[in-house]
Design an enzyme around this catalytic site. Sequence first.
Site, short mmCIF file in Angstrom:
data_model
loop_
_atom_site.label_atom_id
_atom_site.label_comp_id
_atom_site.label_asym_id
_atom_site.label_seq_id
_atom_site.Cartn_x
_atom_site.Cartn_y
_atom_site.Cartn_z
N HIS A 1 -17.72 -27.13 63.32
CA HIS A 1 -16.92 -28.39 62.84
C HIS A 1 -17.70 -29.87 61.81
O HIS A 1 -18.69 -30.21 62.70
CB HIS A 1 -16.02 -29.51 63.81
CG HIS A 1 -15.82 -30.33 63.66
ND1 HIS A 1 -14.99 -31.27 64.74
CD2 HIS A 1 -15.46 -31.62 62.85
CE1 HIS A 1 -14.03 -32.06 64.63
NE2 HIS A 1 -14.42 -32.14 63.20
N LEU B 1 -17.77 -32.24 54.69
CA LEU B 1 -18.58 -31.35 54.16
C LEU B 1 -18.63 -32.26 52.40
O LEU B 1 -19.05 -33.12 51.30
CB LEU B 1 -19.49 -30.41 53.54
CG LEU B 1 -19.66 -29.63 54.95
CD1 LEU B 1 -19.92 -27.90 54.41
CD2 LEU B 1 -21.56 -29.93 55.34
N ARG B 2 -17.06 -33.41 52.87
CA ARG B 2 -16.39 -33.98 52.16
C ARG B 2 -16.25 -33.49 50.46
O ARG B 2 -15.69 -34.49 49.91
CB ARG B 2 -17.25 -34.96 51.58
CG ARG B 2 -18.21 -36.03 52.95
CD ARG B 2 -16.57 -37.16 53.43
NE ARG B 2 -17.69 -37.58 54.93
CZ ARG B 2 -16.58 -37.94 56.39
NH1 ARG B 2 -15.15 -37.32 56.04
NH2 ARG B 2 -16.86 -38.41 56.82
N ASN C 1 -10.18 -32.48 56.15
CA ASN C 1 -9.20 -34.32 55.42
C ASN C 1 -10.96 -34.78 54.31
O ASN C 1 -11.13 -35.91 54.42
CB ASN C 1 -9.97 -35.09 56.93
CG ASN C 1 -10.77 -35.28 57.56
OD1 ASN C 1 -11.69 -34.12 57.19
ND2 ASN C 1 -11.27 -36.02 58.15
N LYS D 1 -6.31 -26.39 61.60
CA LYS D 1 -6.83 -28.46 62.44
C LYS D 1 -6.04 -29.00 62.00
O LYS D 1 -4.59 -29.11 60.66
CB LYS D 1 -8.42 -29.14 61.12
CG LYS D 1 -8.18 -30.55 61.60
CD LYS D 1 -9.72 -30.12 62.71
CE LYS D 1 -10.36 -31.50 63.57
NZ LYS D 1 -11.45 -31.71 63.40
N ASP E 1 -19.83 -32.30 64.04
CA ASP E 1 -18.40 -33.50 64.01
C ASP E 1 -19.65 -34.14 62.92
O ASP E 1 -19.41 -35.00 62.74
CB ASP E 1 -18.03 -34.02 64.66
CG ASP E 1 -16.49 -35.07 64.23
OD1 ASP E 1 -16.28 -34.67 63.34
OD2 ASP E 1 -16.30 -35.86 64.98
N ALA F 1 -15.99 -44.84 60.13
CA ALA F 1 -16.11 -44.11 61.39
C ALA F 1 -16.39 -42.86 61.45
O ALA F 1 -15.92 -42.18 60.20
CB ALA F 1 -14.49 -43.43 62.38
N GLY F 2 -17.69 -42.29 62.22
CA GLY F 2 -18.37 -41.12 62.20
C GLY F 2 -19.81 -41.28 61.80
O GLY F 2 -20.29 -41.76 60.93
O1 DOR Z 1 -15.56 -40.36 63.71
C1 DOR Z 1 -14.88 -39.18 62.89
N1 DOR Z 1 -15.22 -39.70 61.75
N2 DOR Z 1 -13.66 -39.06 63.26
C2 DOR Z 1 -13.03 -38.28 62.71
O2 DOR Z 1 -11.79 -38.14 63.14
C3 DOR Z 1 -13.01 -37.90 61.00
C4 DOR Z 1 -14.44 -38.36 60.97
C5 DOR Z 1 -14.46 -38.51 59.05
O3 DOR Z 1 -14.43 -37.79 58.40
O4 DOR Z 1 -14.85 -39.74 59.30
ZN ZN Z 2 -14.72 -34.50 62.71
#
Ligand code: DOR
Ligand code: ZN
Length: 437
Positions: free
Chosen positions: A76, A79-80, A113, A167, A319, A333-334
């Site tokens: 998981h 890599l954008r 995503n 996913k 993640d 977030a992340g």
């Molecule tokens: O914290 C997160 N960042 N949760 C997610 O589900 C997506 C991820 C992101 O792609 O930045």
């Molecule tokens: Zn994720």
Amino acid sequence: MERRGEEGRAGSGGEREGMHELVIEGRFVHPEGIFEAEVGVDEGRISAVRKQGLSGEKRVSAGAGCLIFPGFVDLHAHLREDESHEWSYKEDFLSGAKAAIHGGVTTVVDMPNTPRPATSAERVRAKKRLAEKARGYAEILFCGGVTEENLHSGEIERMREEVVAFKIYLCETTGGLYLPANALPKALLATRGKPVVFHCEDQELVLRGRRSEAATEVSAVRSVLSAALSLNANVRAEMKINIAHVSSEETVLALRTFRNHTDAPRVFCEVTPHHLFFSEKDAARNRMLRVNPPLRSERSRRMLLNALKRGEIDFIASDHAPHTAAEKAEGAAGVPNLDTFGSFVGWLILRGVSPCRIASACAAMPASFLSLKDRGRIEEGKRADFTILDLKRLRKISSEHLYTKCGWSPFEGCEFPSVRHTIVKGEVKSEYDDVLD
Ligand code: DOR
Ligand code: ZN
């Protein structure tokens, strides 16, 4: 004691007894035990496993304080990169693959995503073409996103060949992918036979501002489990479900109950470094720690760590979700986790997680979940991917030594063990903080 060594001896022919391209010696970690051995490598594969006596053109000796794992498989990561390149300033396949190598990860699964989400076979193929430039570093595999549209059009069927897993986001995420819970039975039918990974947060509760409550996660987990149980036994037998980034005590308990259900399909779950290390108190002090699902109570954090120790959690997944510091200040977030993955795992071992559990949760189990039969274990014939941790060489995590483009780490300043070498198909690709070309 030397079971693996014995197996290696029994399995290899006399023609292999000459000089190996590479010999690695030291303490090798398997899910079943730790064995002192020598491993011969030829043409990118493990060609011999012996107690001693192998000769090689090159030799890697992992001495005192080191443990040699099968190369880590990260289920998981974000890599954008995609064809739009809109988010390539945060990360791209090359920088992400180097960050992975730095962190001891030899196989990494990219999430769908992105601005042009991986929701069709052609979109995934386009990502694969872009990922060519990262060849030789960590191998990048792809996860496809499930939407009402690709379920309806039948595109899901065409995506099967291109992806290692699907996913499903049960609430909107960075980039917006989302599948309503009432589409779950259809989605489970359409994806059966392939691993399916679920982001479990309940969209309705999130919209009502209840994201910080564990109930949001538990409610989404229950939707997945009840949709699975509503399908017939043949379908259930083919299902492989992974609950991503489990964050709360309540979810661990719900999964425990579900797993005791006799008709249940096998449900796996993963935990992230940040949910094992930080709690909501840290998040309240530091906005860089904003993640979805959110950090939880200290009690949940401890529970996750104990569940990992007991083997109730199947995978550790990064993640890795790079955002720039400016974006974090605006609430993105992340957190980035690839560069520091192996060092964090070293910290887990110092905190009492057994190395064998790590070999299982970071290599054998994720490889088996994805049906990657050529990796995940140290056995003759498998890919010569290894992660060597040096538990004695502690170092401070510093943004000066990162390969991720976003340039920061949630673990800045923490003193963790080091990844001594990451070896990919028999090639030594890193030495401590240096990723080698
Ligand atoms: O914290 C997160 N960042 N949760 C997610 O589900 C997506 C991820 C992101 O792609 O930045
Ligand atoms: Zn994720």
